[in-house]
Design a protein around this motif. Structure first.
Motif, mmCIF file in Angstrom:
data_model
loop_
_atom_site.group_PDB
_atom_site.id
_atom_site.type_symbol
_atom_site.label_atom_id
_atom_site.label_comp_id
_atom_site.label_asym_id
_atom_site.label_seq_id
_atom_site.Cartn_x
_atom_site.Cartn_y
_atom_site.Cartn_z
ATOM 1 N N ALA A 173 -16.567 -29.887 -65.978
ATOM 2 C CA ALA A 173 -15.879 -29.142 -64.724
ATOM 3 C C ALA A 173 -14.562 -28.888 -64.780
ATOM 4 O O ALA A 173 -14.042 -27.869 -64.289
ATOM 5 C CB ALA A 173 -16.467 -30.119 -63.321
ATOM 6 N N ASN A 174 -13.861 -29.795 -65.306
ATOM 7 C CA ASN A 174 -12.262 -29.453 -65.538
ATOM 8 C C ASN A 174 -11.897 -28.827 -67.087
ATOM 9 O O ASN A 174 -10.878 -28.931 -67.204
ATOM 10 C CB ASN A 174 -11.625 -31.061 -65.876
ATOM 11 C CG ASN A 174 -11.668 -31.525 -64.397
ATOM 12 O OD1 ASN A 174 -11.726 -31.009 -63.232
ATOM 13 N ND2 ASN A 174 -11.667 -32.914 -64.173
ATOM 14 N N GLY A 175 -12.926 -28.370 -67.652
ATOM 15 C CA GLY A 175 -12.732 -27.611 -68.832
ATOM 16 C C GLY A 175 -12.330 -28.459 -70.241
ATOM 17 O O GLY A 175 -11.697 -27.863 -70.853
ATOM 18 N N THR A 176 -12.643 -29.649 -69.974
ATOM 19 C CA THR A 176 -12.329 -30.477 -71.045
ATOM 20 C C THR A 176 -13.660 -31.449 -71.354
ATOM 21 O O THR A 176 -14.715 -31.130 -70.941
ATOM 22 C CB THR A 176 -11.418 -31.467 -70.674
ATOM 23 O OG1 THR A 176 -11.914 -32.547 -69.792
ATOM 24 C CG2 THR A 176 -9.865 -30.908 -70.303
ATOM 25 N N LYS A 177 -13.283 -32.482 -72.168
ATOM 26 C CA LYS A 177 -14.486 -33.320 -72.835
ATOM 27 C C LYS A 177 -13.915 -34.746 -72.904
ATOM 28 O O LYS A 177 -12.558 -34.761 -73.075
ATOM 29 C CB LYS A 177 -15.316 -32.854 -73.806
ATOM 30 C CG LYS A 177 -14.455 -32.681 -75.264
ATOM 31 C CD LYS A 177 -15.141 -32.153 -76.263
ATOM 32 C CE LYS A 177 -14.369 -32.087 -77.753
ATOM 33 N NZ LYS A 177 -15.165 -31.629 -78.742
ATOM 34 N N ILE A 178 -14.635 -35.718 -73.132
ATOM 35 C CA ILE A 178 -14.405 -36.941 -73.403
ATOM 36 C C ILE A 178 -14.079 -37.190 -74.773
ATOM 37 O O ILE A 178 -14.913 -37.297 -75.497
ATOM 38 C CB ILE A 178 -15.234 -37.958 -72.615
ATOM 39 C CG1 ILE A 178 -15.307 -37.903 -71.404
ATOM 40 C CG2 ILE A 178 -14.690 -39.465 -73.009
ATOM 41 C CD1 ILE A 178 -16.850 -38.659 -70.531
ATOM 42 N N GLU A 179 -12.756 -37.130 -75.141
ATOM 43 C CA GLU A 179 -12.627 -37.430 -76.590
ATOM 44 C C GLU A 179 -12.298 -38.869 -76.823
ATOM 45 O O GLU A 179 -12.301 -39.143 -78.133
ATOM 46 C CB GLU A 179 -11.454 -36.607 -77.059
ATOM 47 C CG GLU A 179 -11.724 -34.942 -77.057
ATOM 48 C CD GLU A 179 -10.703 -34.251 -77.262
ATOM 49 O OE1 GLU A 179 -9.564 -34.476 -77.626
ATOM 50 O OE2 GLU A 179 -10.860 -32.918 -77.310
ATOM 51 N N GLU A 180 -11.906 -39.770 -76.048
ATOM 52 C CA GLU A 180 -11.546 -40.998 -76.172
ATOM 53 C C GLU A 180 -11.925 -41.859 -74.857
ATOM 54 O O GLU A 180 -11.773 -41.404 -74.026
ATOM 55 C CB GLU A 180 -9.983 -41.336 -76.364
ATOM 56 C CG GLU A 180 -9.498 -40.588 -77.499
ATOM 57 C CD GLU A 180 -7.751 -40.809 -77.504
ATOM 58 O OE1 GLU A 180 -7.369 -41.862 -77.616
ATOM 59 O OE2 GLU A 180 -6.965 -39.900 -77.451
ATOM 60 N N LEU A 181 -12.483 -43.119 -75.196
ATOM 61 C CA LEU A 181 -13.044 -43.835 -74.223
ATOM 62 C C LEU A 181 -12.763 -45.152 -74.541
ATOM 63 O O LEU A 181 -12.929 -45.793 -75.353
ATOM 64 C CB LEU A 181 -14.609 -43.568 -73.928
ATOM 65 C CG LEU A 181 -14.937 -44.542 -72.817
ATOM 66 C CD1 LEU A 181 -14.470 -44.355 -71.240
ATOM 67 C CD2 LEU A 181 -16.288 -44.626 -72.689
ATOM 68 N N ILE A 182 -11.976 -45.889 -73.446
ATOM 69 C CA ILE A 182 -11.697 -47.500 -73.486
ATOM 70 C C ILE A 182 -12.726 -48.308 -72.489
ATOM 71 O O ILE A 182 -12.652 -47.692 -71.272
ATOM 72 C CB ILE A 182 -10.192 -47.740 -73.049
ATOM 73 C CG1 ILE A 182 -9.336 -47.048 -73.981
ATOM 74 C CG2 ILE A 182 -10.142 -49.232 -72.923
ATOM 75 C CD1 ILE A 182 -7.684 -47.285 -73.560
ATOM 76 N N PHE A 183 -13.769 -48.854 -73.190
ATOM 77 C CA PHE A 183 -14.827 -49.062 -72.147
ATOM 78 C C PHE A 183 -14.330 -50.818 -72.012
ATOM 79 O O PHE A 183 -14.435 -51.547 -72.910
ATOM 80 C CB PHE A 183 -16.106 -49.041 -73.058
ATOM 81 C CG PHE A 183 -17.328 -49.473 -72.183
ATOM 82 C CD1 PHE A 183 -17.446 -48.846 -71.108
ATOM 83 C CD2 PHE A 183 -18.192 -50.490 -72.978
ATOM 84 C CE1 PHE A 183 -18.855 -49.329 -70.578
ATOM 85 C CE2 PHE A 183 -19.361 -50.931 -72.167
ATOM 86 C CZ PHE A 183 -19.606 -50.422 -70.867
ATOM 87 N N SER A 184 -13.783 -51.061 -70.858
ATOM 88 C CA SER A 184 -13.491 -52.337 -70.540
ATOM 89 C C SER A 184 -14.164 -53.210 -69.539
ATOM 90 O O SER A 184 -15.037 -52.633 -68.566
ATOM 91 C CB SER A 184 -11.987 -52.544 -70.123
ATOM 92 O OG SER A 184 -11.747 -51.714 -69.116
ATOM 93 N N GLY A 185 -13.920 -54.412 -69.120
ATOM 94 C CA GLY A 185 -14.742 -55.189 -68.165
ATOM 95 C C GLY A 185 -14.111 -56.404 -68.022
ATOM 96 O O GLY A 185 -13.602 -57.083 -69.107
ATOM 97 N N GLY A 186 -14.210 -57.321 -67.089
ATOM 98 C CA GLY A 186 -13.747 -58.527 -66.774
ATOM 99 C C GLY A 186 -15.024 -59.452 -66.543
ATOM 100 O O GLY A 186 -15.906 -59.094 -65.536
ATOM 101 N N SER A 187 -15.209 -60.648 -66.863
ATOM 102 C CA SER A 187 -15.965 -61.657 -66.406
ATOM 103 C C SER A 187 -17.692 -60.954 -66.857
ATOM 104 O O SER A 187 -17.782 -60.693 -68.033
ATOM 105 C CB SER A 187 -16.059 -62.127 -65.198
ATOM 106 O OG SER A 187 -16.649 -62.931 -64.750
ATOM 107 N N ALA A 188 -18.175 -61.100 -65.777
ATOM 108 C CA ALA A 188 -19.594 -60.546 -66.248
ATOM 109 C C ALA A 188 -19.492 -58.957 -66.769
ATOM 110 O O ALA A 188 -20.230 -58.532 -67.632
ATOM 111 C CB ALA A 188 -20.302 -60.522 -64.761
ATOM 112 N N GLY A 189 -18.576 -58.284 -66.310
ATOM 113 C CA GLY A 189 -18.076 -56.942 -66.797
ATOM 114 C C GLY A 189 -17.874 -57.129 -68.133
ATOM 115 O O GLY A 189 -18.028 -56.236 -69.160
ATOM 116 N N GLY A 190 -16.981 -58.275 -68.530
ATOM 117 C CA GLY A 190 -16.756 -58.435 -70.112
ATOM 118 C C GLY A 190 -18.101 -58.533 -70.878
ATOM 119 O O GLY A 190 -17.994 -57.961 -72.175
ATOM 120 N N ILE A 191 -18.960 -59.147 -70.465
ATOM 121 C CA ILE A 191 -20.346 -59.391 -71.002
ATOM 122 C C ILE A 191 -20.971 -58.090 -71.295
ATOM 123 O O ILE A 191 -21.395 -57.668 -72.165
ATOM 124 C CB ILE A 191 -21.055 -60.314 -70.348
ATOM 125 C CG1 ILE A 191 -20.725 -61.918 -70.249
ATOM 126 C CG2 ILE A 191 -22.698 -60.360 -70.938
ATOM 127 C CD1 ILE A 191 -21.334 -62.854 -69.534
#
Length: 434
Positions: free
Chosen positions: A201-219
């Motif tokens: 919708a913003n005329g772009t695409k996801i070219e890089e993604l940092i997929f992070s999380g902590g504790s249960a999110g880290g798992i």
């Protein structure tokens, strides 16, 4: 000929029309500039208040705007109680094509009694979620706290499924789990689709993604990382789990005192496998020799050798949530568990690869982002150095594990100051290294 009065009235009318047209045009322009993405709840945080709540100082003021999205129910993106999963989105002010996602933590539940209790809290329902979620670690819009990524597209994903972001229950199968929606993995999948739509919708695409999380999110990062990378072909996807390095040790303090130090499968894994219907890393699952060991694939220590996507692991050696008891000072129990964690990190620490590690010898479940140092480097700096390849030293860890006495202000030193001087160490065997 037009009279002077008529001429004046006519000129005044033209002036009014002109002002009206300019006002409409300005309003349209203003609306266009501030137009919100479809179907969000717009939330504006005052930065001084935001900073004060997180103990940050000396930060220039600026508005912090987040959009709150409810994910579509048809994507099976639900909380335990069936309410729609939600996330907070801070658009990039520079139209960056890099995104950062943070999966929140909050423990887990593995029995009917536990899970029904969680269902009635903010960890089980989107109607009760914490309104002050946005802005932690790599998804913080604070330039001081998150200097390398604060201008990116930032996504904070609250945790409401009790399943460490692994569950795959849907309308057809939730009756097998007390009617509860263990759908953490489904929520991750739905989030990716929603993010792709926002980018388009913003005329772009996801070219890089940092997929992070902590504790249960880290798992959740360990388990879902390769899936996320496969869902975004052509994008650079990296994992950044913090405090998600859990083992299968189930040695209680009583067993420790009696010399029973063998590693064992926690009975909780049985409940997890039966009721969550968890998604697990395919490579890990197929490499496990027995049905019992397949269950280990919900634990970061076992998933690590089998994931393919690049990863930067943050894990304190003295993690109070990684031990089976809170009584952490008796007879060296806590120190022995720290040694277990240290040995289990061998795959991440010693491998000659491009992955990263930040492992301080201090008491912390999730390593503080900007208050704990190793060799003079904070975690937020270390991760940025790894991501942008600014230095060659990508694995930072405290050696010669004894007491949790890293000197950083973010480390809790109470155990160093009050540790029993005559403590004895039974000695726990190392975890298997795969």
């Amino acid at each position: 000929m037009m009279s002077a009065r008529t001429s004046f009235v006519w000129s005044l009318s033209i002036l009014f029309v002109g002002v009206f047209v300019i006002s409409v045009a300005f309003s349209a322009h203003k609306q266009q500039r501030s137009e919100k993405p479809s179907n969000p709840l717009f939330i504006s945080y005052e930065e001084p208040d935001f900073i004060a709540k997180r103990g940050l100082r000396d930060e220039p003021w600026r508005p912090l705007n987040f959009y709150k999205y409810y994910l579509p129910l048809e994507l099976n993106a639900r909380c335990l109680d069936g309410t729609p999963a939600v996330y907070f989105y801070h658009p990039s002010p520079i139209n960056s094509t890099r995104w950062a996602v943070y999966l929140a933590g909050g423990g887990y539940c593995s029995s009917k009694q536990e899970c029904l209790a969680v269902k009635g809290t903010k960890l089980g329902s989107s109607t009760l979620e914490d309104p002050d979620y946005p802005g932690v670690e790599v998804v913080s819009p604070s330039p001081r706290h998150n200097p390398d990524f604060y201008n990116d597209n930032l996504v904070m994903f609250p945790y409401c499924t009790g399943d460490m972001w692994t569950g795959t229950r849907d309308e057809q199968t939730r009756n097998e789990s007390w009617g509860l929606w263990f759908s953490g993995h489904n929520n991750v999948d739905a989030l990716l689709s929603h993010m792709q739509n926002l980018a388009a919708a913003n005329g772009t695409k996801i070219e890089e993604l940092i997929f992070s999380g902590g504790s249960a999110g880290g798992i959740g990062v360990f388990v879902n990382l390769d899936y996320v990378a496969e869902r975004l072909p052509g994008a650079r996807v990296v994992g950044f789990p913090n405090g998600g390095w859990f083992s299968n040790y189930s040695v209680t303090l009583a067993q420790y005192r009696s010399g029973e130090t063998n590693s064992g499968v926690s009975a909780q894994l049985d409940g997890i496998w039966q009721y969550w219907a968890p998604y697990v890393n395919d490579n890990c699952f197929h490499a496990r020799p027995t049905a019992v060991e397949e269950k280990f694939c919900v634990l970061g220590h076992y998933v690590y050798p089998y994931r393919k996507a690049p990863i930067y692991v943050a894990q304190a050696l003295f993690d109070p949530r990684a031990t089976p008891t809170n009584d952490t000072v008796v007879e060296g129990y806590f120190v022995d568990f720290a040694r277990v964690i240290e040995r289990s990190l061998a795959n991440a620490r010693d491998a000659d690869d491009a992955n990263g590690l930040f492992s301080p010898s201090c008491i912390a479940h999730v390593v503080p982002f900007d208050s704990v140092q190793i060799n003079g480097v904070f975690l937020n700096e270390a991760f940025g150095n790894w991501y942008f390849n600014r230095t060659r030293q990508h694995k930072l860890y405290d050696q010669n594990v004894g007491l949790p006495c890293n000197d950083s202000p973010g480390c809790k030193r109470s155990y160093c100051d009050h540790y029993p001087p005559n403590a004895t160490f039974v000695g726990l065997p190392p975890l298997p290294v795969y």
